[in-house]
Structures are given as structure tokens and as C-alpha cells.
Write an enzyme that holds these catalytic residues in place. Sequence first.
Site, PDB file in Angstrom:
ATOM      1  N   GLY A   1      21.441  13.274   7.677  1.00  0.00           N
ATOM      2  CA  GLY A   1      22.135  12.396   8.591  1.00  0.00           C
ATOM      3  C   GLY A   1      21.489  12.302  10.002  1.00  0.00           C
ATOM      4  N   GLY A   2      22.276  12.106  11.153  1.00  0.00           N
ATOM      5  CA  GLY A   2      21.781  11.890  12.278  1.00  0.00           C
ATOM      6  C   GLY A   2      20.936  12.802  12.863  1.00  0.00           C
TER       7      GLY A   2
ATOM      8  N   THR B   1      27.311  12.163  22.949  1.00  0.00           N
ATOM      9  CA  THR B   1      27.680  12.910  21.741  1.00  0.00           C
ATOM     10  C   THR B   1      28.523  12.369  20.917  1.00  0.00           C
ATOM     11  OG1 THR B   1      27.897  15.038  20.889  1.00  0.00           O
ATOM     12  CG2 THR B   1      29.275  14.463  22.811  1.00  0.00           C
TER      13      THR B   1
ATOM     14  N   TYR C   1      24.755  26.446  16.320  1.00  0.00           N
ATOM     15  CA  TYR C   1      24.793  27.535  17.334  1.00  0.00           C
ATOM     16  C   TYR C   1      26.139  28.271  17.241  1.00  0.00           C
ATOM     17  CZ  TYR C   1      26.503  23.614  20.399  1.00  0.00           C
ATOM     18  OH  TYR C   1      27.247  22.734  20.863  1.00  0.00           O
TER      19      TYR C   1
ATOM     20  N   GLY D   1      19.071  18.115   4.894  1.00  0.00           N
ATOM     21  CA  GLY D   1      20.138  17.104   5.542  1.00  0.00           C
ATOM     22  C   GLY D   1      19.230  15.660   5.729  1.00  0.00           C
TER      23      GLY D   1
ATOM     24  N   ASP E   1      17.282  15.037  21.820  1.00  0.00           N
ATOM     25  CA  ASP E   1      17.283  16.197  20.444  1.00  0.00           C
ATOM     26  C   ASP E   1      16.083  16.318  19.912  1.00  0.00           C
ATOM     27  OD1 ASP E   1      20.219  16.454  20.984  1.00  0.00           O
ATOM     28  OD2 ASP E   1      20.631  14.617  19.504  1.00  0.00           O
TER      29      ASP E   1
ATOM     30  N   ASN F   1      21.031  10.215  23.154  1.00  0.00           N
ATOM     31  CA  ASN F   1      21.805  10.984  23.534  1.00  0.00           C
ATOM     32  C   ASN F   1      21.847  11.117  24.927  1.00  0.00           C
ATOM     33  OD1 ASN F   1      19.208  12.508  23.529  1.00  0.00           O
ATOM     34  ND2 ASN F   1      20.339  14.548  23.502  1.00  0.00           N
TER      35      ASN F   1
ATOM     36  N   LYS G   1      26.449   8.211  19.528  1.00  0.00           N
ATOM     37  CA  LYS G   1      25.233   8.182  19.783  1.00  0.00           C
ATOM     38  C   LYS G   1      24.394   7.083  19.157  1.00  0.00           C
ATOM     39  CE  LYS G   1      24.154  13.042  19.818  1.00  0.00           C
ATOM     40  NZ  LYS G   1      23.386  14.201  19.228  1.00  0.00           N
TER      41      LYS G   1
HETATM   42  P1  ATR Z   1      24.904  14.551  11.409  1.00  0.00           P
HETATM   43  O1  ATR Z   1      24.716  12.952  12.004  1.00  0.00           O
HETATM   44  O2  ATR Z   1      25.321  15.247  12.475  1.00  0.00           O
HETATM   45  O3  ATR Z   1      23.710  14.974  10.935  1.00  0.00           O
HETATM   46  P2  ATR Z   1      26.090  13.450   8.903  1.00  0.00           P
HETATM   47  O4  ATR Z   1      25.534  11.989   9.212  1.00  0.00           O
HETATM   48  O5  ATR Z   1      27.512  13.601   8.462  1.00  0.00           O
HETATM   49  O6  ATR Z   1      25.925  14.340  10.349  1.00  0.00           O
HETATM   50  O7  ATR Z   1      25.149  14.064   7.904  1.00  0.00           O
HETATM   51  C1  ATR Z   1      25.241  15.211   7.383  1.00  0.00           C
HETATM   52  C2  ATR Z   1      24.159  15.818   6.594  1.00  0.00           C
HETATM   53  O8  ATR Z   1      24.591  16.975   5.956  1.00  0.00           O
HETATM   54  C3  ATR Z   1      24.201  14.904   5.153  1.00  0.00           C
HETATM   55  O9  ATR Z   1      22.779  14.697   4.777  1.00  0.00           O
HETATM   56  C4  ATR Z   1      25.171  15.787   4.185  1.00  0.00           C
HETATM   57  O10 ATR Z   1      24.383  15.496   2.937  1.00  0.00           O
HETATM   58  P3  ATR Z   1      24.909  14.170   2.287  1.00  0.00           P
HETATM   59  O11 ATR Z   1      24.131  13.141   2.579  1.00  0.00           O
HETATM   60  O12 ATR Z   1      24.807  14.528   0.557  1.00  0.00           O
HETATM   61  O13 ATR Z   1      26.328  13.679   2.531  1.00  0.00           O
HETATM   62  C5  ATR Z   1      24.706  17.197   4.746  1.00  0.00           C
HETATM   63  N1  ATR Z   1      25.727  17.757   4.296  1.00  0.00           N
HETATM   64  C6  ATR Z   1      26.956  18.004   4.736  1.00  0.00           C
HETATM   65  N2  ATR Z   1      27.665  19.171   4.099  1.00  0.00           N
HETATM   66  C7  ATR Z   1      26.947  19.741   3.296  1.00  0.00           C
HETATM   67  C8  ATR Z   1      27.121  20.768   2.161  1.00  0.00           C
HETATM   68  N3  ATR Z   1      28.348  21.170   2.101  1.00  0.00           N
HETATM   69  N4  ATR Z   1      25.900  20.889   1.420  1.00  0.00           N
HETATM   70  C9  ATR Z   1      24.994  20.296   1.621  1.00  0.00           C
HETATM   71  N5  ATR Z   1      24.496  19.244   2.341  1.00  0.00           N
HETATM   72  C10 ATR Z   1      25.656  19.057   3.068  1.00  0.00           C
END
Ligand code: ATR
Length: 280
Positions: A137-138, A72, A222, A135, A112, A97, A76
Site C-alpha cells: 500500500g501507500g 495524513t 506504533y 505490504g 515518511d 505528507n 496524501k
Molecule cells: P496504506 O496506504 O496505509 O499502506 P493500504 O493501501 O490499505 O494502506 O495497504 C495496506 C497493505 O497492507 C496492503 O498491501 C494489504 O495487503 P493486500 O494488498 O493484500 O490488501 C496489507 N494488509 C492489510 N491487512 C492485511 C492482513 N490482515 N494480512 C496481510 N496483509 C494485510
Amino acid sequence: MAARAAILTVDSNTRLYGVIGDPVSHSLSPVMHNAAFRQSGYNGVYVAFHVTDLPGAVAGIRILNIRGCSVTIPHKVAIMDLLDHVDSMARQIGAVNTIVNEDGRLSGFNSDSPGAMAALLEKTPVARRRVAVIGAGGAARALAHGVVTHGGRLTIVNRSEDKGCQLATELESDFCPLADFSGGGFDILINTTSVGMTPKTDQMPVSHACLRPAMTVMDIVYNPLETRLIRAARDAGCTVVDGVAMFVHQGAIQFERWTGKKAPVQLMKKMILDALRQKQ
Ligand code: ATR
């Protein structure tokens, strides 16, 4: 009673599993996997390892013959270079993961993505449906990959354009800036951001106006059990898929890889729900 006691005995044949992460003390995986081992009569124990030295931890897995691990945050991605083999789906997603140790050979997988799809497919078909993944991100990578694999018509919706466009281009899908997203024309909406997670439970990633009754709305968050997005979607008449469903299904896929047995999904879900309710 005698049989149950025998199953619970830790002895010299007990196989060790765990989760490696930093932080890890909040993890619900031990409660879920230990219950599944017991229910299935599998002589295994699953613990949480707080790991800051990842190469050291991987050496430990090999030397101590730990049979499998969940991986986690924040390991990852970095774990991939330390394993003997990474399966093609995990490579495409760019994250592992799940580690399986077979006679000293460490293989990496991603549960995942198929776990999320299993949760979603319980409620709606994905093929040919228009799916908005919020989103980039990962977590978004895992979900978006699953959507494309199942034939969904994907749009990445993200706050920052550069990151969102990059993922959309990689998956040959569309991009929409979060600020412009209206929800119109979408069948499925999936939140992969942390928006709405404890302690900021009053937030949601899109406005109420984006939610239509015919939509299926999934939130990977969750904690809390019912996010503001899930509550709003339910109120709007949408079909909802909560974060517990995905968490349990990804765990069930890990369990089956490690033990070769069918996962007791309902029990695993009950354990997670009980643990989350105790925290609230
Ligand atoms: P993870 O790997 O857990 O998915 P991450 O790589 O930090 O976490 O990605 C988080 C995602 O959530 C990103 O796409 C982020 O948007 P940005 O690319 O603009 O940073 C999005 N995100 C996080 N907080 C947010 C918020 N308050 N409003 C909108 N998008 C958000």
C-alpha cells in the site's frame, strides 16, 4: 523563566502550522511539533485540522498564510494535484505528507520515506542487505522507495499478488507471496501493513518461524508501543526498530524544512512516548 514565557506567547508574528486529515483527532503530531517549536524558541503553533474538503483546505492554507502542513490519511495522494510543486522523491513515491508554504507557493514533500530510513539506519546498514517489505500500500511504497534509494536488495512480500507484483515491477525488485514467505536469507524485515495495530494487537504479519536472530525487524505500527511482531522479534534475538522511531524522524524532517533549525529529536520522541503511554 522570563525567556520561556516569551517563547510561549502567541502574538501577531506567530506562524501557524497544522495537520490535515480525516479523521485527525487521534494525531500525535500537534504534541510533538508544539514541544519542538517551544524547545527551539520558534514562534510557531501547530494544530489539527479535520479536513473533508481538500481543495477548500488548500485555498485556506494560501489565504491564511499557514506556513506548513502535515498531510495524513486519506489526503496524501489527492493533495498532489492541488500544489504548485511536488518534489521528485514524493512524485516517485506517489504521496505527499508535508507541505511548505513559501510566499504563497505551496510545495509538497514526502518525509515518511527518509524518516523511515533514518530510523532503520540507526540500527543497521541497508546497502546490499536483503530487505523484505511486507505490504504493497501507500506506506509500503514510501519504505520500499527508501530501501532501493539506499542500495538495499528489495523483495515485496504481499498477501495479494496483483498489488504486490505491480509495486515490485515498478521498483525493479522481487516479489514473494506472503503465504510463501519463510524469512530465509533476509537481513531486514519491515512490516508496513496495519496487522498488529490496536485493537487487534494479538496478530502479527508473519509467523515466528520467519524471524532469525541476525535479522533487523522494523514495524511501522506504533500503537501499541510494542507490537506482537516487535516482541516476537526481540524474543528471537533480532534487532528491532519500532514505529515511534519512524514517526519521530519523519516529524523531525518536517520541522527542519519548516523552521530551518535542527530538530530536538530526543524531546520529540519523549513527547510521543509520553502521549502513547497515557493512551494505554
Ligand atoms: P496504506 O496506504 O496505509 O499502506 P493500504 O493501501 O490499505 O494502506 O495497504 C495496506 C497493505 O497492507 C496492503 O498491501 C494489504 O495487503 P493486500 O494488498 O493484500 O490488501 C496489507 N494488509 C492489510 N491487512 C492485511 C492482513 N490482515 N494480512 C496481510 N496483509 C494485510
